[in-house]
Design an enzyme around this catalytic site. Structure first.
Site, PDB file in Angstrom:
ATOM      1  CE1 TYR A  78      -5.756  74.704  27.339  1.00 45.15           C
ATOM      2  CE2 TYR A  78      -5.967  74.173  29.670  1.00 45.15           C
ATOM      3  CZ  TYR A  78      -5.635  73.812  28.380  1.00 45.15           C
ATOM      4  OH  TYR A  78      -5.144  72.558  28.133  1.00 45.15           O
ATOM      5  NE  ARG A  81      -1.373  76.866  25.210  1.00 43.59           N
ATOM      6  CZ  ARG A  81      -1.935  75.645  25.239  1.00 43.59           C
ATOM      7  NH1 ARG A  81      -2.180  75.052  26.382  1.00 43.59           N
ATOM      8  NH2 ARG A  81      -2.209  75.013  24.121  1.00 43.59           N
ATOM      9  CG  HIS A 132      -5.553  67.456  20.520  1.00 47.78           C
ATOM     10  ND1 HIS A 132      -4.179  67.408  20.603  1.00 47.78           N
ATOM     11  CD2 HIS A 132      -5.955  66.174  20.287  1.00 47.78           C
ATOM     12  CE1 HIS A 132      -3.767  66.155  20.418  1.00 47.78           C
ATOM     13  NE2 HIS A 132      -4.821  65.390  20.222  1.00 47.78           N
ATOM     14  CB  CYS A 140     -21.749  73.435  30.247  1.00 44.42           C
ATOM     15  SG  CYS A 140     -22.297  73.147  31.948  1.00 44.42           S
ATOM     16  CB  CYS A 146     -25.577  71.735  30.934  1.00 44.67           C
ATOM     17  SG  CYS A 146     -25.620  73.395  30.215  1.00 44.67           S
ATOM     18  CB  CYS A 251     -22.755  77.094  32.283  1.00 51.15           C
ATOM     19  SG  CYS A 251     -23.830  76.518  30.949  1.00 51.15           S
ATOM     20  CB  CYS A 254     -27.004  74.581  33.442  1.00 54.34           C
ATOM     21  SG  CYS A 254     -25.252  74.697  33.832  1.00 54.34           S
TER      22      CYS A 254
HETATM   23  C1  BJW Z   1       9.229  72.582  15.008  1.00 57.05           C
HETATM   24  C2  BJW Z   1       9.441  73.938  15.098  1.00 57.05           C
HETATM   25  C3  BJW Z   1       9.457  74.628  13.903  1.00 57.05           C
HETATM   26  C4  BJW Z   1       9.474  73.238  17.076  1.00 57.05           C
HETATM   27  N1  BJW Z   1       9.263  73.964  12.756  1.00 57.05           N
HETATM   28  N2  BJW Z   1       9.051  71.938  13.874  1.00 57.05           N
HETATM   29  C5  BJW Z   1      -1.766  54.584  23.035  1.00 57.05           C
HETATM   30  C6  BJW Z   1      -0.606  54.293  23.711  1.00 57.05           C
HETATM   31  C7  BJW Z   1      -0.260  54.977  24.884  1.00 57.05           C
HETATM   32  C8  BJW Z   1      -1.077  55.969  25.402  1.00 57.05           C
HETATM   33  C9  BJW Z   1      -2.221  56.266  24.717  1.00 57.05           C
HETATM   34  C10 BJW Z   1      -2.559  55.578  23.570  1.00 57.05           C
HETATM   35  N3  BJW Z   1      -3.734  56.060  23.142  1.00 57.05           N
HETATM   36  C11 BJW Z   1      -4.124  57.064  23.982  1.00 57.05           C
HETATM   37  C12 BJW Z   1      -3.229  57.199  24.963  1.00 57.05           C
HETATM   38  C13 BJW Z   1      -3.268  58.176  26.073  1.00 57.05           C
HETATM   39  C14 BJW Z   1      -2.907  59.586  25.649  1.00 57.05           C
HETATM   40  C15 BJW Z   1      -1.497  59.594  25.037  1.00 57.05           C
HETATM   41  O1  BJW Z   1      -1.296  59.699  23.858  1.00 57.05           O
HETATM   42  N4  BJW Z   1      -0.507  59.538  25.916  1.00 57.05           N
HETATM   43  C16 BJW Z   1       0.892  59.547  25.502  1.00 57.05           C
HETATM   44  C17 BJW Z   1       1.528  60.898  25.905  1.00 57.05           C
HETATM   45  C18 BJW Z   1       1.559  58.392  26.151  1.00 57.05           C
HETATM   46  N5  BJW Z   1      -3.861  60.094  24.671  1.00 57.05           N
HETATM   47  C19 BJW Z   1      -5.011  60.601  25.058  1.00 57.05           C
HETATM   48  O2  BJW Z   1      -5.311  60.650  26.233  1.00 57.05           O
HETATM   49  C20 BJW Z   1      -5.969  61.107  23.977  1.00 57.05           C
HETATM   50  N6  BJW Z   1      -7.236  60.503  24.199  1.00 57.05           N
HETATM   51  C21 BJW Z   1      -7.526  59.273  23.787  1.00 57.05           C
HETATM   52  O3  BJW Z   1      -6.825  58.653  23.028  1.00 57.05           O
HETATM   53  O4  BJW Z   1      -8.702  58.788  24.306  1.00 57.05           O
HETATM   54  C22 BJW Z   1      -8.885  57.376  24.313  1.00 57.05           C
HETATM   55  C23 BJW Z   1      -7.917  56.754  25.327  1.00 57.05           C
HETATM   56  C24 BJW Z   1      -7.693  57.338  26.562  1.00 57.05           C
HETATM   57  C25 BJW Z   1      -6.809  56.735  27.485  1.00 57.05           C
HETATM   58  C26 BJW Z   1      -6.125  55.580  27.150  1.00 57.05           C
HETATM   59  C27 BJW Z   1      -6.344  55.000  25.889  1.00 57.05           C
HETATM   60  C28 BJW Z   1      -7.259  55.596  24.978  1.00 57.05           C
HETATM   61  C29 BJW Z   1      -6.181  62.595  24.113  1.00 57.05           C
HETATM   62  C30 BJW Z   1      -4.932  63.369  23.827  1.00 57.05           C
HETATM   63  C31 BJW Z   1      -5.194  64.854  24.045  1.00 57.05           C
HETATM   64  C32 BJW Z   1      -3.906  65.655  24.024  1.00 57.05           C
HETATM   65  N7  BJW Z   1      -4.196  66.965  24.453  1.00 57.05           N
HETATM   66  C33 BJW Z   1      -3.156  67.978  24.410  1.00 57.05           C
HETATM   67  C34 BJW Z   1      -3.677  69.239  25.129  1.00 57.05           C
HETATM   68  C35 BJW Z   1      -4.687  69.960  24.243  1.00 57.05           C
HETATM   69  C36 BJW Z   1      -5.090  71.267  24.799  1.00 57.05           C
HETATM   70  C37 BJW Z   1      -3.924  72.208  24.939  1.00 57.05           C
HETATM   71  O5  BJW Z   1      -3.200  72.489  23.978  1.00 57.05           O
HETATM   72  O6  BJW Z   1      -3.720  72.662  26.045  1.00 57.05           O
HETATM   73  O7  BJW Z   1      -2.791  68.275  23.078  1.00 57.05           O
HETATM   74  S1  BJW Z   1      -1.603  67.422  25.109  1.00 57.05           S
HETATM   75  C38 BJW Z   1      -0.576  68.245  23.955  1.00 57.05           C
HETATM   76  O8  BJW Z   1       0.176  67.295  23.140  1.00 57.05           O
HETATM   77  C39 BJW Z   1      -1.516  68.986  23.023  1.00 57.05           C
HETATM   78  C40 BJW Z   1      -0.856  68.772  21.691  1.00 57.05           C
HETATM   79  O9  BJW Z   1      -1.778  68.946  20.649  1.00 57.05           O
HETATM   80  C41 BJW Z   1      -0.317  67.376  21.794  1.00 57.05           C
HETATM   81  C42 BJW Z   1       0.760  67.057  20.799  1.00 57.05           C
HETATM   82  O10 BJW Z   1       1.918  67.814  21.008  1.00 57.05           O
HETATM   83  P1  BJW Z   1       2.727  68.345  19.754  1.00 57.05           P
HETATM   84  O11 BJW Z   1       1.874  69.213  18.930  1.00 57.05           O
HETATM   85  O12 BJW Z   1       3.403  67.231  19.078  1.00 57.05           O
HETATM   86  O13 BJW Z   1       3.740  69.351  20.468  1.00 57.05           O
HETATM   87  P2  BJW Z   1       5.164  69.041  21.109  1.00 57.05           P
HETATM   88  O14 BJW Z   1       5.517  70.213  21.936  1.00 57.05           O
HETATM   89  O15 BJW Z   1       5.215  67.710  21.747  1.00 57.05           O
HETATM   90  O16 BJW Z   1       6.148  68.942  19.851  1.00 57.05           O
HETATM   91  C43 BJW Z   1       6.454  70.067  19.036  1.00 57.05           C
HETATM   92  C44 BJW Z   1       7.340  69.583  17.920  1.00 57.05           C
HETATM   93  O17 BJW Z   1       7.566  70.661  17.038  1.00 57.05           O
HETATM   94  C45 BJW Z   1       8.710  69.105  18.400  1.00 57.05           C
HETATM   95  O18 BJW Z   1       9.008  67.874  17.728  1.00 57.05           O
HETATM   96  C46 BJW Z   1       9.667  70.198  17.931  1.00 57.05           C
HETATM   97  O19 BJW Z   1      10.941  69.704  17.560  1.00 57.05           O
HETATM   98  C47 BJW Z   1       8.937  70.703  16.707  1.00 57.05           C
HETATM   99  N8  BJW Z   1       9.222  72.084  16.358  1.00 57.05           N
HETATM  100  N9  BJW Z   1       9.604  74.257  16.460  1.00 57.05           N
HETATM  101  C48 BJW Z   1       9.069  72.592  12.811  1.00 57.05           C
HETATM  102  N10 BJW Z   1       9.704  75.962  13.887  1.00 57.05           N
END
Ligand code: BJW
Length: 369
Positions: A78, A81, A132, A140, A146, A251, A254
């Site tokens: 991080y 990042r 996100h 914390c 806390c 933190c 705390c």
């Molecule tokens: C371009 C381009 C250009 C390139 N122009 N385009 C239902 C079913 C199954 C699983 C779950 C579900 N509900 C919840 C889950 C579990 C899980 C989940 O979704 N898992 C799946 C992977 C299977 N979700 C969670 O855990 C979430 N919590 C939750 O729902 O709590 C309740 C719960 C928990 C457990 C079970 C059930 C319910 C929390 C999700 C948190 C995600 N966090 C992250 C990290 C954040 C911090 C950090 O950045 O470090 O968020 S993971 C990561 O993925 C990050 C992103 O925001 C997120 C999305 O990714 P994104 O933005 O789509 O990026 P990429 O790289 O995947 O795609 C980029 C795209 O851009 C590509 O398509 C390229 O082609 C395109 N591109 N250049 C236009 N110039």
């Protein structure tokens, strides 16, 4: 409509005209953003570079288990990042969406991005939900007892140990202290593997975690003067990053725990207020939604992956903008959605032009595109 299977980068003028006709008449619009929006600002997407950072699978770094296992490594990820995001400049897509928000009160952006580029482009904050979290917010680790939070911390490196000039990131990667590694039973590991597959997706079903991958590091018990077994202090434990808890941001409230980035990791719930504010835009009571823009996201992560369908259920037409034709075509309703394949920084200002005008007329303009 565009053929979603086509990889042709050229936009179909009839599709653009059709989209812009609906855009002109739209009063309520939702945009769902992903990392692709910031790609032209020079930031790596989450699943780009094969999803690796310093040889680590970012999907496993961005989990509470990853942080419990080695908070130093996660903090190094991080810190890197934060530096990259601070150096980057918002691009024309961020500015165009901010301009649309200023001109249309019924427009809201639900962004998965944590890079702070939309706020820096002047996006009105009441019309921006950062699903996100934000790399520049800290909290914390003990949210219950806390609850300390800090917003807009832009400091380059939060502790001397996280200063890349004093210790290059790659050199800090060490090995796990095997003496401190607890044994994990095969049954426990199978359970963790199942949970991992649910949270991270099917691609993780066959990657069997080992105790080294997943078990939180605990210090081996040490005997005190009376021969009693005492748990080791957290700050004594050498982590595989080579960092101790004492090397990490502390933190100030705390004075017991370390801070963590206020972002949402896999398996964690979104901030309930942010989730409720985001989902309120799909409420029946608010009436019809006109348009949903899905920009630069692989649409793999929930709950954001479900928002386009929720918008359709409220009557919205959906437009997808993505550089990758395959990702763009995912979850698309053939014959009803628009698919625009190309760079968001180029396409978004162009597509929105009938409502936001040319960049020269925007209140805040792209520094460089
Ligand atoms: C371009 C381009 C250009 C390139 N122009 N385009 C239902 C079913 C199954 C699983 C779950 C579900 N509900 C919840 C889950 C579990 C899980 C989940 O979704 N898992 C799946 C992977 C299977 N979700 C969670 O855990 C979430 N919590 C939750 O729902 O709590 C309740 C719960 C928990 C457990 C079970 C059930 C319910 C929390 C999700 C948190 C995600 N966090 C992250 C990290 C954040 C911090 C950090 O950045 O470090 O968020 S993971 C990561 O993925 C990050 C992103 O925001 C997120 C999305 O990714 P994104 O933005 O789509 O990026 P990429 O790289 O995947 O795609 C980029 C795209 O851009 C590509 O398509 C390229 O082609 C395109 N591109 N250049 C236009 N110039």
């Amino acid at each position: 409509m565009s053929d979603p299977s086509s990889s042709a980068p050229m936009l179909n003028p009839a599709d653009v005209a059709d989209f812009q006709e609906v855009l002109r008449q739209s009063k309520r619009i939702v945009a769902v953003l992903g990392a692709g929006v910031s790609a032209s600002s020079g930031l790596a997407t989450f699943r780009g570079s094969n999803g690796l950072w310093a040889g680590q699978d970012v999907m496993q770094v961005a989990t509470p288990a990853g942080f419990r296992h080695d908070p130093g490594l996660v903090w190094q990820f991080y810190s890197y990042r934060r530096r990259e995001a601070a150096k980057a400049k918002p691009n024309a897509a961020h500015y165009a969406l901010a301009e649309l928000a200023r001109r249309l009160p019924g427009f809201v952006t639900l962004s998965q991005n944590v890079d702070n580029l939309s706020p820096r482009a002047g996006h009105p904050l009441p019309q921006l939900k950062q699903l996100h979290g934000n790399l520049f917010n800290l909290r914390c680790v003990d949210a219950v007892n806390c609850g300390y939070e800090e917003h807009g911390n832009l400091r380059d490196h939060l502790t001397p140990a996280l200063d890349p000039s004093s210790a290059p990131e790659a050199a800090q990667l060490g090995t796990v202290d095997s003496a401190a590694r607890p044994k994990a039973s095969p049954l426990l590991l199978a359970g963790i593997a199942r949970k991992h597959a649910t949270i991270l997706g099917d691609a993780y079903r066959d990657r069997k975690p080992s105790s080294e991958d997943l078990t939180p590091l605990r210090g081996a018990a040490t005997a005190d003067a009376d021969g009693e077994q005492q748990p080791r202090k957290t700050s004594d434990i050498r982590l595989s990053s080579g960092l101790t808890a004492a090397d990490l941001p502390q933190c100030p409230a705390c004075r017991t725990n370390i801070l963590r980035p206020a972002v949402v990791w896999f398996g964690e719930a979104l901030d309930p207020d942010v989730a409720a504010e985001a989902e309120a835009h799909f409420d029946e009571g608010l009436g019809k939604l006109d348009l949903c823009l899905v920009i630069g996201t692989s649409s793999k992560v929930w709950p954001a992956a479900g928002y386009a369908e929720m918008a359709r259920n409220r009557g919205a037409r959906v437009a997808v903008v993505n550089l990758d034709a395959t990702d763009a075509a995912k979850n698309v309703r053939r014959g009803r959605d628009w698919v625009f394949v190309g760079d968001a920084a180029v396409l978004v200002p162009e597509l929105l032009r009938p409502v936001i005008g040319a960049p020269e007329t925007w209140l805040e303009r792209p520094v460089s595109v």
